[in-house]
Design an enzyme around this catalytic site. Structure first.
Site, PDB file in Angstrom:
ATOM      1  N   CYS A  20       1.622  -9.159   2.672  1.00  0.00           N
ATOM      2  CA  CYS A  20       1.669  -7.823   3.301  1.00  0.00           C
ATOM      3  C   CYS A  20       2.597  -6.880   2.549  1.00  0.00           C
ATOM      4  O   CYS A  20       3.796  -7.142   2.405  1.00  0.00           O
ATOM      5  CB  CYS A  20       2.109  -7.983   4.754  1.00  0.00           C
ATOM      6  N   GLY A  21       2.057  -5.770   2.078  1.00  0.00           N
ATOM      7  CA  GLY A  21       2.851  -4.794   1.333  1.00  0.00           C
ATOM      8  C   GLY A  21       3.975  -4.186   2.147  1.00  0.00           C
ATOM      9  O   GLY A  21       5.091  -3.982   1.654  1.00  0.00           O
ATOM     10  N   HIS A  22       3.696  -3.884   3.422  1.00  0.00           N
ATOM     11  CA  HIS A  22       4.732  -3.303   4.282  1.00  0.00           C
ATOM     12  C   HIS A  22       5.860  -4.305   4.512  1.00  0.00           C
ATOM     13  O   HIS A  22       7.029  -3.927   4.618  1.00  0.00           O
ATOM     14  CB  HIS A  22       4.129  -2.877   5.613  1.00  0.00           C
ATOM     15  N   CYS A  23       5.508  -5.600   4.598  1.00  0.00           N
ATOM     16  CA  CYS A  23       6.523  -6.651   4.783  1.00  0.00           C
ATOM     17  C   CYS A  23       7.422  -6.742   3.547  1.00  0.00           C
ATOM     18  O   CYS A  23       8.640  -6.898   3.653  1.00  0.00           O
ATOM     19  CB  CYS A  23       5.860  -7.998   5.041  1.00  0.00           C
TER      20      CYS A  23
END
Length: 526
Positions: free
Chosen positions: A50-53
């Protein structure tokens, strides 16, 4: 040999640093015991891909280190490894952050702050405090600096009515500010406080603001919202959402250098004082966030610049960029805005001359006519031409629209439409693309957000379940459709990536930030 030795030492050092994380890693065998052992904890449910993670990780680590000193632990769960555990806590997107208070499942709540270390730290410190902390001469000074803004109520010991009103405000706003109270008359006198009163202490402007009017919950809440905002603040990833949710217009001052922003803030400060509580003022870094000027109908390459956004209606009032930003002219411009003498700038494509295809095309100039048609349930996709997810959705959205458009009975009750939100001003705040909302025939002021998989069937079911007419596109129309007006609220998680692998169910739910390529790192909401 020396180079090899240095390389090995570097790897060993990096491994030691990685193992020194202050974020606890939890799994099914350790989760319950960890939660039971801590009266307050923040837990992130994430996926490694996950990029946001990944963007959150260093911020989360920094917050964990700071909060460790306050005995507030931060932990994380890898949902690709702990699928059942994540499902048991209703995790639907990544990252999901939840606040746990011991083993009481009824007290689990969602983290609603910004995903930056200072915001996480501030939020969790406030969660660790009681709604109202009783203060004395030994604790009041530390409490004043517990956060950038704190509120302290001063009452007589037997003034239960004022104390109850203040506590009600604290319960409602505890996620935003720490609240303390003083019932020591001598201490109140030493602080220069009358009783009853509320003093808001802040680490900016003149340091404090005093509320000494009649004790009323709404009045104190309004005071807290207004007095807690700097006269001339700064718009950025950590503050944008707060400004949007403040409920009053925001005046932007775009400038490219810190020196220029500081000088313009001083120039406009008297105007900000004059309109305190009616208009918020903030500088914004034009080098980092210059693209946002285009969202306010300003030229995005001509700075300094000034504009006012009416945040509730999402109306834009750009100041003439050929003119200098000086106190006299800005004072007149803002006064005209407050007096209702200015007309909003409306960016709109031409109204289509004819309907082409089953999806109705909305532009700014026909938005009200189509969306607020009280005779129809209207599904609207807010999209961007450059958005890959929008392009993937397009053929399915056409197929969905055809289910209604090609059936005269259904077409009289349901409209499926789309609007290019980058080329048209719309009266709703869009934080990611595509954003899909249903405007029911009997509740145009309460649109329902869509957060399900982007399949034709799921979208059709969403219309059936949430629209006034309960139209089922997969059955033959009955003589008389149901007129039930019951709706269901669906909250779309901001800046999350949906659970699952790279399948249709995952890719179908993804969104792109409301910015063109190259600007995604600005912030999901800015």
């Amino acid at each position: 040999m020396g180079l090899l030795r240095n390389a090995v030492l570097g790897l060993v050092g990096a491994a030691a640093l990685a193992s020194a994380s202050d974020v606890h890693t939890l799994g099914k065998d350790t989760f319950d015991a960890f939660v039971e052992d801590h009266s307050l904890a923040l837990i992130e449910f994430y996926a490694p891909w996950c990029g946001h993670c990944k963007a959150l990780a260093p911020e989360y680590e920094e917050a964990a280190t700071t909060l460790k000193e306050k005995n507030i632990p931060l932990a994380k769960v890898d949902c690709t490894e702990e699928v059942e555990l994540c499902q048991s806590y209703g995790v639907e997107g990544y990252p999901t952050l939840k606040i746990f208070r011991g083993k009481d499942k009824d007290r689990i709540s969602a983290y609603s702050g910004a995903r930056k270390a200072p915001a996480i730290t501030s939020f969790m410190v406030k969660q660790s405090l009681p709604a109202v902390s009783l203060l004395n001469k030994d604790t009041i000074e530390d409490f004043k600096t517990a956060d950038k803004v704190v509120l302290i109520g001063y009452f007589k010991e037997d003034d239960k009515a004022s104390a109850d009103t203040f506590t009600a405000v604290a319960e409602k706003m505890r996620d935003s500010f720490p609240f303390g109270s003083v019932n020591d008359a001598a201490l109140a006198e030493s602080e220069g406080a009358t009783v009853p009163s509320v003093i808001l202490y802040k680490q900016f402007d003149d340091g404090k603001a005093v509320f000494s009017e009649k004790f009323d919950q709404e009045a104190i809440e309004a005071f807290a919202k207004s007095a807690s905002v700097p006269l001339v603040g700064e718009v950025g990833p950590e503050t944008y959402t707060d400004y949007m949710q403040a409920g009053i217009p925001l005046a932007y001052i775009f400038a490219e250098t810190p020196e220029e922003r500081e000088a313009l803030a001083e120039e406009i400060k008297p105007v900000a004082i004059k309109h305190k509580g009616k208009v918020n003022f903030a500088v914004i870094d034009a080098k980092a966030f210059g693209a946002h000027a285009g969202n306010l109908n300003l030229e995005a390459d001509k700075f300094p610049a000034f504009a006012i956004q009416e945040t509730i209606k999402n109306q834009k009032f750009p100041y003439d960029q050929s003119k200098k930003i000086v106190h006299k002219d800005i004072d007149e411009f803002v006064q005209d805005f407050v007096d209702g003498k200015l007309q909003p700038s409306i960016k709109s494509e031409p109204i289509p001359e004819k309907q082409e295809g089953p999806v109705h095309v909305i532009v700014a100039h026909n938005y009200e006519k189509i969306v607020n048609d009280e005779t129809k349930d209207v599904l609207v996709e807010f999209y961007a031409p450059w958005c890959g997810h929008c392009k993937a959705l397009a053929p399915k959205y056409d197929e969905l629209a055809a289910l209604y458009f090609n059936n005269p009975d259904y077409a009289s009750k349901v409209t499926v439409a789309k609007v290019d939100a980058t080329a048209n001003d719309v009266p709703v705040e869009i934080q990611g693309f595509p954003t899909i909302k249903l405007f029911p025939a009997d509740a145009k002021d309460k649109p329902v957000d869509y957060s399900g998989s982007r399949t034709v069937e799921d979208l059709a079911n969403f219309i059936k379940e949430n629209g006034k007419f309960k139209v089922d596109a997969y059955v033959e129309p009955k003589e008389e459709a149901s007129s039930s007006t019951e709706t269901m609220e669906h909250a779309a998680p901001a800046a999350t990536e949906k659970t699952g692998d790279a399948s249709e169910s995952t890719a179908g739910k993804a969104t792109e930030s409301a910015k063109p390529k190259g600007e995604e790192d600005v912030h999901d909401e800015l």
